[in-house]
Design an enzyme around this catalytic site. Structure first.
Site, PDB file in Angstrom:
ATOM      1  N   ASP A 141       0.864  -1.177   0.000  1.00 28.46           N
ATOM      2  CA  ASP A 141       0.000   0.000   0.000  1.00 28.46           C
ATOM      3  C   ASP A 141       0.906   1.234   0.000  1.00 28.46           C
ATOM      4  O   ASP A 141       1.716   1.415   0.913  1.00 28.46           O
ATOM      5  CB  ASP A 141      -0.852  -0.063   1.275  1.00 28.46           C
ATOM      6  CG  ASP A 141      -1.787   1.107   1.415  1.00 28.46           C
ATOM      7  OD1 ASP A 141      -1.675   2.080   0.638  1.00 28.46           O
ATOM      8  OD2 ASP A 141      -2.634   1.054   2.333  1.00 28.46           O
ATOM      9  N   ILE A 142       0.758   2.082  -0.997  1.00 29.74           N
ATOM     10  CA  ILE A 142       1.671   3.227  -1.135  1.00 29.74           C
ATOM     11  C   ILE A 142       1.532   4.214   0.031  1.00 29.74           C
ATOM     12  O   ILE A 142       2.492   4.896   0.390  1.00 29.74           O
ATOM     13  CB  ILE A 142       1.472   3.930  -2.496  1.00 29.74           C
ATOM     14  CG1 ILE A 142       2.720   4.733  -2.859  1.00 29.74           C
ATOM     15  CG2 ILE A 142       0.213   4.786  -2.528  1.00 29.74           C
ATOM     16  CD1 ILE A 142       2.851   5.041  -4.326  1.00 29.74           C
ATOM     17  N   GLY A 163      -9.718   4.734  -6.477  1.00 32.70           N
ATOM     18  CA  GLY A 163      -8.423   4.056  -6.526  1.00 32.70           C
ATOM     19  C   GLY A 163      -7.375   4.592  -5.563  1.00 32.70           C
ATOM     20  O   GLY A 163      -7.660   4.917  -4.405  1.00 32.70           O
ATOM     21  N   VAL A 164      -6.170   4.731  -6.072  1.00 33.04           N
ATOM     22  CA  VAL A 164      -5.050   5.129  -5.213  1.00 33.04           C
ATOM     23  C   VAL A 164      -5.216   6.581  -4.743  1.00 33.04           C
ATOM     24  O   VAL A 164      -4.801   6.946  -3.633  1.00 33.04           O
ATOM     25  CB  VAL A 164      -3.710   4.898  -5.954  1.00 33.04           C
ATOM     26  CG1 VAL A 164      -3.481   5.852  -7.089  1.00 33.04           C
ATOM     27  CG2 VAL A 164      -2.547   4.914  -4.994  1.00 33.04           C
ATOM     28  N   ASP A 165      -5.856   7.404  -5.564  1.00 31.61           N
ATOM     29  CA  ASP A 165      -6.103   8.809  -5.228  1.00 31.61           C
ATOM     30  C   ASP A 165      -6.920   8.903  -3.931  1.00 31.61           C
ATOM     31  O   ASP A 165      -6.562   9.643  -2.998  1.00 31.61           O
ATOM     32  CB  ASP A 165      -6.878   9.442  -6.408  1.00 31.61           C
ATOM     33  CG  ASP A 165      -6.837  10.955  -6.409  1.00 31.61           C
ATOM     34  OD1 ASP A 165      -6.098  11.524  -5.597  1.00 31.61           O
ATOM     35  OD2 ASP A 165      -7.547  11.568  -7.235  1.00 31.61           O
ATOM     36  N   SER A 248      -2.083   4.696 -14.174  1.00 26.61           N
ATOM     37  CA  SER A 248      -2.985   4.415 -15.314  1.00 26.61           C
ATOM     38  C   SER A 248      -3.450   2.965 -15.456  1.00 26.61           C
ATOM     39  O   SER A 248      -4.241   2.670 -16.339  1.00 26.61           O
ATOM     40  CB  SER A 248      -2.363   4.833 -16.657  1.00 26.61           C
ATOM     41  OG  SER A 248      -2.598   6.203 -16.883  1.00 26.61           O
ATOM     42  N   THR A 249      -2.954   2.061 -14.590  1.00 25.64           N
ATOM     43  CA  THR A 249      -3.329   0.648 -14.806  1.00 25.64           C
ATOM     44  C   THR A 249      -4.624   0.255 -14.096  1.00 25.64           C
ATOM     45  O   THR A 249      -5.054  -0.888 -14.179  1.00 25.64           O
ATOM     46  CB  THR A 249      -2.220  -0.312 -14.309  1.00 25.64           C
ATOM     47  OG1 THR A 249      -2.108  -0.146 -12.892  1.00 25.64           O
ATOM     48  CG2 THR A 249      -0.903  -0.026 -14.979  1.00 25.64           C
ATOM     49  N   GLY A 250      -5.237   1.213 -13.390  1.00 22.42           N
ATOM     50  CA  GLY A 250      -6.496   0.918 -12.709  1.00 22.42           C
ATOM     51  C   GLY A 250      -7.661   1.348 -13.579  1.00 22.42           C
ATOM     52  O   GLY A 250      -7.882   0.814 -14.668  1.00 22.42           O
TER      53      GLY A 250
HETATM   54  P1  ADP Z   1      -5.577   5.321 -12.723  1.00 22.69           P
HETATM   55  O1  ADP Z   1      -6.794   6.166 -12.897  1.00 22.69           O
HETATM   56  O2  ADP Z   1      -4.295   6.067 -12.979  1.00 22.69           O
HETATM   57  O3  ADP Z   1      -5.672   4.014 -13.442  1.00 22.69           O
HETATM   58  P2  ADP Z   1      -6.137   3.959 -10.190  1.00 22.69           P
HETATM   59  O4  ADP Z   1      -6.084   4.526  -8.830  1.00 22.69           O
HETATM   60  O5  ADP Z   1      -7.447   3.468 -10.688  1.00 22.69           O
HETATM   61  O6  ADP Z   1      -5.513   5.092 -11.150  1.00 22.69           O
HETATM   62  O7  ADP Z   1      -5.099   2.769 -10.319  1.00 22.69           O
HETATM   63  C1  ADP Z   1      -3.712   2.923 -10.423  1.00 22.69           C
HETATM   64  C2  ADP Z   1      -3.044   1.765  -9.716  1.00 22.69           C
HETATM   65  O8  ADP Z   1      -3.005   2.011  -8.317  1.00 22.69           O
HETATM   66  C3  ADP Z   1      -3.733   0.405  -9.903  1.00 22.69           C
HETATM   67  O9  ADP Z   1      -2.744  -0.547 -10.259  1.00 22.69           O
HETATM   68  C4  ADP Z   1      -4.303   0.109  -8.518  1.00 22.69           C
HETATM   69  O10 ADP Z   1      -4.312  -1.301  -8.245  1.00 22.69           O
HETATM   70  C5  ADP Z   1      -3.269   0.792  -7.648  1.00 22.69           C
HETATM   71  N1  ADP Z   1      -3.670   1.108  -6.266  1.00 22.69           N
HETATM   72  C6  ADP Z   1      -4.902   1.281  -5.724  1.00 22.69           C
HETATM   73  N2  ADP Z   1      -4.796   1.549  -4.412  1.00 22.69           N
HETATM   74  C7  ADP Z   1      -3.460   1.522  -4.103  1.00 22.69           C
HETATM   75  C8  ADP Z   1      -2.685   1.704  -2.912  1.00 22.69           C
HETATM   76  N3  ADP Z   1      -3.280   1.986  -1.738  1.00 22.69           N
HETATM   77  N4  ADP Z   1      -1.334   1.598  -3.001  1.00 22.69           N
HETATM   78  C9  ADP Z   1      -0.725   1.341  -4.174  1.00 22.69           C
HETATM   79  N5  ADP Z   1      -1.379   1.160  -5.336  1.00 22.69           N
HETATM   80  C10 ADP Z   1      -2.735   1.258  -5.295  1.00 22.69           C
END
Ligand code: ADP
Length: 297
Positions: A141-142, A163-165, A248-250
């Site tokens: 988890d970042i 997502g990660v945001d 971008s992979t989410g």
């Molecule tokens: P994007 O719109 O750029 O695709 P997302 O947030 O949907 O952004 O996904 C980008 C990546 O972040 C995906 O591979 C997702 O699995 C990953 N991700 C989601 N939550 C976390 C986290 N807490 N820590 C690290 N990576 C995460």
């Protein structure tokens, strides 16, 4: 003799729960919400059904993160979408199927497994001399990374949703949202910096990845630009250690294997030319991404 302290009920509620237990409680409550939502749909009360699903999704997002919890949040969004579109048959079928598959996957993949997976780490030991130990790939988890800066894959409005945001905003607290509102906008491929507030990282570098449209709209150049701009900004702020998610992979749908090749090549080129940044950590949330990065680094 072993003695347990007597704790008042109110104080007990404040005791920190084990993360695995918290997840289990939230998943059980989501399953109950789905069941009640089906009943409400049968009664023709779509509004309450939708509210039940939305509340359950918020609880899932507030629980300790893991791929399984993310999967459950997406499942709840899908169900709500079926409901909004009045696809009642589909909604019933999916909610029934989900209750079975989620309980099965929880017993197969618990928070404990996730913690074990999290210890998977590649430390760049067999990279060329000038890069050795400077690139790491981990599954985790970042928001938990103890680095100078973490990168956020956000949208043009730095909205903190999805997502990660969303995970970064949740962990950083509301001050991050305020600073993002002042920045107002970030173009696709650009990078902006804010402070990290409650995060272990001092800085957050926000970038907007391209939406995958089949690969013929310059998506790979834009993704490469995201990495370069983040690294340049990091250098300007004397950041020594930086962690990237798989941008971008989410939701943006970029294929992981292709995205990881772009990420690794951009970072390698940059680090070979700049010694100021000491370490880059690729933090993969999902096993799929972790495997792709290991192949690409
Ligand atoms: P994007 O719109 O750029 O695709 P997302 O947030 O949907 O952004 O996904 C980008 C990546 O972040 C995906 O591979 C997702 O699995 C990953 N991700 C989601 N939550 C976390 C986290 N807490 N820590 C690290 N990576 C995460």
């Amino acid at each position: 003799m072993f003695q347990l302290p007597v704790v008042a009920a109110a104080a007990l509620a404040e005791y920190p729960l084990n993360p695995e237990v918290q997840q289990q409680v939230v998943l059980m409550s989501a399953a109950r919400a789905k069941k009640e939502a089906v009943q409400k749909v049968d009664e023709g009360d779509y509004t309450t059904a939708s509210q039940l699903l939305q509340t359950a999704r918020k609880q899932v997002l507030a629980a300790p993160a893991s791929p399984l919890m993310e999967q459950e949040a997406i499942a709840l969004i899908d169900l709500d979408r079926d409901l909004q579109r009045r696809q009642v048959q589909q909604f019933r079928k999916m909610s029934h199927y989900q209750s079975h598959s989620i309980s099965r996957s929880f017993s197969q993949s618990t928070y404990h497994d996730y913690q074990v997976q999290r210890s998977q780490r590649y430390r760049g030991q067999n990279l060329p001399d000038d890069l050795r130990g400077r690139i790491e790939v981990i599954q985790g988890d970042i928001t938990k990374q103890r680095v100078d800066a973490i990168v956020n894959a956000t949208d043009n409005y730095l909205s903190g949703s999805g997502g990660v945001d969303a995970a970064i905003h949740r962990a950083a607290g509301s001050e991050l949202k305020k600073e993002c509102e002042q920045i107002h906008r970030c173009e696709t491929g650009e990078a902006k910096i804010t402070r990290g507030y409650n995060l272990p990282a001092r800085w957050v570098i926000h970038t907007v990845g391209p939406v995958w449209q089949g690969g013929h709209q310059g998506e790979d150049q834009i993704l490469a630009q995201c990495y370069r701009n983040c690294l340049m900004l990091a250098e300007q702020y004397s950041i020594k250690t930086i962690a990237f998610p798989a941008i971008s992979t989410g939701l943006r749908g970029f294929p992981s294997d292709w995205a990881s090749r772009i990420a690794c090549s951009q970072v390698k080129i940059f680090l070979q030319r700049n010694s100021a940044i000491e370490k880059v950590v690729f933090v993969c949330f999902e096993q799929r991404d972790f495997d792709c990065y290991l192949n690409s680094v």
